[in-house]
Design a protein around this motif. Structure first.
Motif, PDB file in Angstrom:
ATOM      1  N   ASP A  33       0.849  -1.188   0.000  1.00  0.00           N
ATOM      2  CA  ASP A  33       0.000   0.000   0.000  1.00  0.00           C
ATOM      3  C   ASP A  33       0.889   1.244   0.000  1.00  0.00           C
ATOM      4  O   ASP A  33       1.290   1.738   1.053  1.00  0.00           O
ATOM      5  CB  ASP A  33      -0.914   0.005   1.227  1.00  0.00           C
ATOM      6  CG  ASP A  33      -1.948   1.128   1.192  1.00  0.00           C
ATOM      7  OD1 ASP A  33      -1.869   1.965   0.277  1.00  0.00           O
ATOM      8  OD2 ASP A  33      -2.808   1.163   2.093  1.00  0.00           O
ATOM      9  N   TYR A  34       1.190   1.753  -1.199  1.00  0.00           N
ATOM     10  CA  TYR A  34       2.070   2.917  -1.299  1.00  0.00           C
ATOM     11  C   TYR A  34       1.450   4.169  -0.681  1.00  0.00           C
ATOM     12  O   TYR A  34       2.169   5.133  -0.381  1.00  0.00           O
ATOM     13  CB  TYR A  34       2.435   3.175  -2.771  1.00  0.00           C
ATOM     14  CG  TYR A  34       3.398   2.157  -3.333  1.00  0.00           C
ATOM     15  CD1 TYR A  34       4.673   2.018  -2.798  1.00  0.00           C
ATOM     16  CD2 TYR A  34       3.026   1.339  -4.393  1.00  0.00           C
ATOM     17  CE1 TYR A  34       5.567   1.088  -3.313  1.00  0.00           C
ATOM     18  CE2 TYR A  34       3.910   0.401  -4.914  1.00  0.00           C
ATOM     19  CZ  TYR A  34       5.172   0.273  -4.377  1.00  0.00           C
ATOM     20  OH  TYR A  34       6.048  -0.652  -4.872  1.00  0.00           O
ATOM     21  N   SER A  35       0.145   4.175  -0.480  1.00  0.00           N
ATOM     22  CA  SER A  35      -0.480   5.348   0.128  1.00  0.00           C
ATOM     23  C   SER A  35      -0.036   5.537   1.579  1.00  0.00           C
ATOM     24  O   SER A  35      -0.157   6.634   2.135  1.00  0.00           O
ATOM     25  CB  SER A  35      -2.008   5.236   0.073  1.00  0.00           C
ATOM     26  OG  SER A  35      -2.481   4.215   0.945  1.00  0.00           O
ATOM     27  N   LYS A  36       0.501   4.458   2.196  1.00  0.00           N
ATOM     28  CA  LYS A  36       0.968   4.541   3.585  1.00  0.00           C
ATOM     29  C   LYS A  36       2.482   4.656   3.668  1.00  0.00           C
ATOM     30  O   LYS A  36       3.063   4.496   4.749  1.00  0.00           O
ATOM     31  CB  LYS A  36       0.493   3.320   4.371  1.00  0.00           C
ATOM     32  CG  LYS A  36      -1.021   3.242   4.530  1.00  0.00           C
ATOM     33  CD  LYS A  36      -1.424   2.065   5.393  1.00  0.00           C
ATOM     34  CE  LYS A  36      -2.934   2.020   5.597  1.00  0.00           C
ATOM     35  NZ  LYS A  36      -3.343   0.868   6.449  1.00  0.00           N
ATOM     36  N   VAL A  46      11.009   4.295  -4.374  1.00  0.00           N
ATOM     37  CA  VAL A  46      12.219   4.164  -3.562  1.00  0.00           C
ATOM     38  C   VAL A  46      12.785   5.556  -3.260  1.00  0.00           C
ATOM     39  O   VAL A  46      13.226   5.830  -2.129  1.00  0.00           O
ATOM     40  CB  VAL A  46      13.270   3.296  -4.274  1.00  0.00           C
ATOM     41  CG1 VAL A  46      14.544   3.206  -3.444  1.00  0.00           C
ATOM     42  CG2 VAL A  46      12.713   1.897  -4.523  1.00  0.00           C
ATOM     43  N   ASP A  47      12.765   6.444  -4.255  1.00  0.00           N
ATOM     44  CA  ASP A  47      13.195   7.828  -4.016  1.00  0.00           C
ATOM     45  C   ASP A  47      12.329   8.491  -2.952  1.00  0.00           C
ATOM     46  O   ASP A  47      12.824   9.237  -2.087  1.00  0.00           O
ATOM     47  CB  ASP A  47      13.110   8.639  -5.310  1.00  0.00           C
ATOM     48  CG  ASP A  47      14.299   8.410  -6.231  1.00  0.00           C
ATOM     49  OD1 ASP A  47      15.342   7.935  -5.746  1.00  0.00           O
ATOM     50  OD2 ASP A  47      14.178   8.692  -7.435  1.00  0.00           O
ATOM     51  N   ARG A  48      11.035   8.215  -2.992  1.00  0.00           N
ATOM     52  CA  ARG A  48      10.134   8.783  -1.979  1.00  0.00           C
ATOM     53  C   ARG A  48      10.501   8.305  -0.584  1.00  0.00           C
ATOM     54  O   ARG A  48      10.484   9.081   0.382  1.00  0.00           O
ATOM     55  CB  ARG A  48       8.677   8.396  -2.283  1.00  0.00           C
ATOM     56  CG  ARG A  48       8.010   9.202  -3.384  1.00  0.00           C
ATOM     57  CD  ARG A  48       6.559   8.749  -3.534  1.00  0.00           C
ATOM     58  NE  ARG A  48       5.794   8.955  -2.301  1.00  0.00           N
ATOM     59  CZ  ARG A  48       4.714   8.263  -1.954  1.00  0.00           C
ATOM     60  NH1 ARG A  48       4.284   7.281  -2.749  1.00  0.00           N
ATOM     61  NH2 ARG A  48       4.072   8.529  -0.836  1.00  0.00           N
ATOM     62  N   ILE A  49      10.829   7.015  -0.469  1.00  0.00           N
ATOM     63  CA  ILE A  49      11.222   6.479   0.842  1.00  0.00           C
ATOM     64  C   ILE A  49      12.448   7.227   1.364  1.00  0.00           C
ATOM     65  O   ILE A  49      12.498   7.641   2.528  1.00  0.00           O
ATOM     66  CB  ILE A  49      11.502   4.967   0.760  1.00  0.00           C
ATOM     67  CG1 ILE A  49      10.235   4.195   0.425  1.00  0.00           C
ATOM     68  CG2 ILE A  49      12.085   4.465   2.094  1.00  0.00           C
ATOM     69  CD1 ILE A  49      10.465   2.724   0.159  1.00  0.00           C
ATOM     70  N   TRP A  50      13.467   7.408   0.490  1.00  0.00           N
ATOM     71  CA  TRP A  50      14.686   8.082   0.923  1.00  0.00           C
ATOM     72  C   TRP A  50      14.395   9.524   1.328  1.00  0.00           C
ATOM     73  O   TRP A  50      14.837   9.983   2.394  1.00  0.00           O
ATOM     74  CB  TRP A  50      15.756   8.036  -0.165  1.00  0.00           C
ATOM     75  CG  TRP A  50      16.933   8.925   0.137  1.00  0.00           C
ATOM     76  CD1 TRP A  50      17.359   9.996  -0.577  1.00  0.00           C
ATOM     77  CD2 TRP A  50      17.815   8.817   1.262  1.00  0.00           C
ATOM     78  NE1 TRP A  50      18.455  10.572   0.021  1.00  0.00           N
ATOM     79  CE2 TRP A  50      18.759   9.871   1.153  1.00  0.00           C
ATOM     80  CE3 TRP A  50      17.898   7.948   2.342  1.00  0.00           C
ATOM     81  CZ2 TRP A  50      19.768  10.070   2.090  1.00  0.00           C
ATOM     82  CZ3 TRP A  50      18.910   8.152   3.285  1.00  0.00           C
ATOM     83  CH2 TRP A  50      19.828   9.192   3.161  1.00  0.00           C
ATOM     84  N   ASN A  51      13.627  10.246   0.530  1.00  0.00           N
ATOM     85  CA  ASN A  51      13.329  11.643   0.850  1.00  0.00           C
ATOM     86  C   ASN A  51      12.527  11.773   2.141  1.00  0.00           C
ATOM     87  O   ASN A  51      12.771  12.668   2.961  1.00  0.00           O
ATOM     88  CB  ASN A  51      12.580  12.297  -0.315  1.00  0.00           C
ATOM     89  CG  ASN A  51      13.448  12.454  -1.550  1.00  0.00           C
ATOM     90  OD1 ASN A  51      14.665  12.577  -1.454  1.00  0.00           O
ATOM     91  ND2 ASN A  51      12.822  12.439  -2.722  1.00  0.00           N
TER      92      ASN A  51
END
Length: 397
Positions: A186-189, A314-319
């Motif tokens: 669930d990428y929304s979370k 993955v970029d979103r996770i890092w940011n």
């Protein structure tokens, strides 16, 4: 069964005062014909008494330091007897391992030492490569215990097994999934889970470990330099100099805090893969997260094979991680109030060089990427650190 002049003797049933004399006779005859030594195979043994232990002790004395003397496939009950009597300390003893089949089991992660598979809803296995020594496996178990004592949430290991010739450790994780798996569902979370991830990492890095027998992570990294291929002696010396400038630290480090090595169980996070658990400067750990999520986030396609999710996610996770770990939108902004943050990107590039130029795991395009970081970024950075007394906030790279 013999190998060269070493003979293997099967030990079966109970070895006690009634049967030990027969075993002694076999040993005497075997050593007379096989002067290089003897291996006792306890695969079918059920019990050993003091009389049986004396047979082994006599064989050990006869073999001395020049001949092989080994005891293999030792069942747990007999291993306990060896441990209580001190025999484990004076003999080469190899435990009997249960065989496990991982065919059809999903792989949930892979690293330098092995792979992790999910066996079922409640257990996973870390399966080591054949080249990994027993000492390395034992050291990881020791480090996992130390982490547990320090209050670091870790998966509990309870069994050493074999898959073919490879050894593995079973971990019990009731209904747990990796953080990567949870985010993929669930990428929304993603923001919510990454906040929990960053806070978890901060709690590890706030745990002081002065006095514990933990490896110094600076030296763990330094040891990698000898395995880097395709650089000059001067460049290797510069990589060593770079590590000398990195600040000291005495907090706990995991060594590879990427989301594949973090499990979510009943709403709480815990660690697996404890082979590099150590002490040192917290930014070493953060830089390795950056390496996994940013530097190693391939751009040849839209998917990141390591994380098994789109590169953009993955970029979103890092940011998001940077935002919640440092309470800042970027590393540059974080460094204005927390100079330690300025070390993250240089250490991440250092990791690229140490990882991508070691062995044959990485394709040529990644080797060239790492050489670019070395020549265009790290070598000039080392020179600037020399000129600025090691102050990372005064350099440009």
């Amino acid at each position: 069964m013999s190998e060269r002049n070493i003979i293997t003797i099967p030990v079966t049933g109970r070895i006690d005062s009634y049967t030990s004399s027969g075993l002694q006779t076999k040993v005497d005859a075997a050593l007379a014909q096989h002067p290089d030594g003897i291996i006792f195979d306890f695969d079918s043994a059920a019990y050993i008494s003091s009389a049986g232990l004396r047979v082994l002790l006599n064989a050990k004395k006869t073999c001395g330091k020049t001949m092989t003397m080994k005891v293999i496939n030792v069942p747990l009950d007999i291993r306990n007897i060896f441990d209580m009597t001190g025999f484990s300390a004076i003999m080469d003893v190899e435990d009997k391992f249960r065989q496990v089949n991982v065919d059809g089991c999903p792989m949930i992660g892979a690293g330098a030492c092995g792979e992790c598979y999910r066996l079922d809803d409640e257990t996973i296995i870390k399966l080591y490569y054949d080249r990994i020594s027993d000492d390395t496996i034992a050291e990881e178990k020791r480090l996992a215990k130390l982490a547990f004592v320090l209050g670091i949430p870790t998966a509990i290991s309870y069994d050493i097994v074999k898959v073919g010739t490879r050894k593995g450790v079973i971990y019990e994780l009731i209904k747990a999934k990796t953080l990567s798996e949870i985010i993929r569902e669930d990428y929304s979370k993603l923001d919510e889970y990454t906040k929990q991830y960053a806070e978890f990492c901060r709690s590890i890095h706030s745990t002081v470990c002065t006095g514990q027998n933990l490896p110094d992570f600076r030296e763990v990294n330094r040891a990698d330099i000898a395995n880097i291929r395709g650089i000059t002696a001067e460049e290797a010396a510069a990589l060593n100099e770079f590590l000398d400038f990195v600040p000291d630290g005495n907090t706990c480090l995991h060594g590879d805090l990427n989301p594949n090595n973090i499990m979510l169980e009943n709403g709480s996070l815990c660690l697996i893969d404890m082979g590099e658990f150590s002490r040192g400067f917290a930014m070493f750990d953060v830089s390795r997260i950056m390496f996994s999520l940013h530097f190693a986030n391939g751009r040849s396609g839209t998917m990141n094979d390591f994380m098994k999710m789109p590169c953009d996610e993955v970029d979103r996770i890092w940011n998001c991680f940077v935002k919640y770990y440092f309470s800042a939108d970027t590393l540059e902004e974080a460094a204005k109030t927390n100079p330690a943050a300025a070390w993250v990107e240089p250490l991440g590039m250092w990791r690229c060089v140490a990882s991508m130029l070691k062995g044959t795991r990485w394709p040529e395009e990644r080797r060239q990427q790492a050489l670019g970081y070395l020549h265009e970024k790290l070598l000039p950075l080392v020179q600037q650190l020399k000129e600025n007394g090691g102050d990372i906030t005064k350099v440009q790279y």
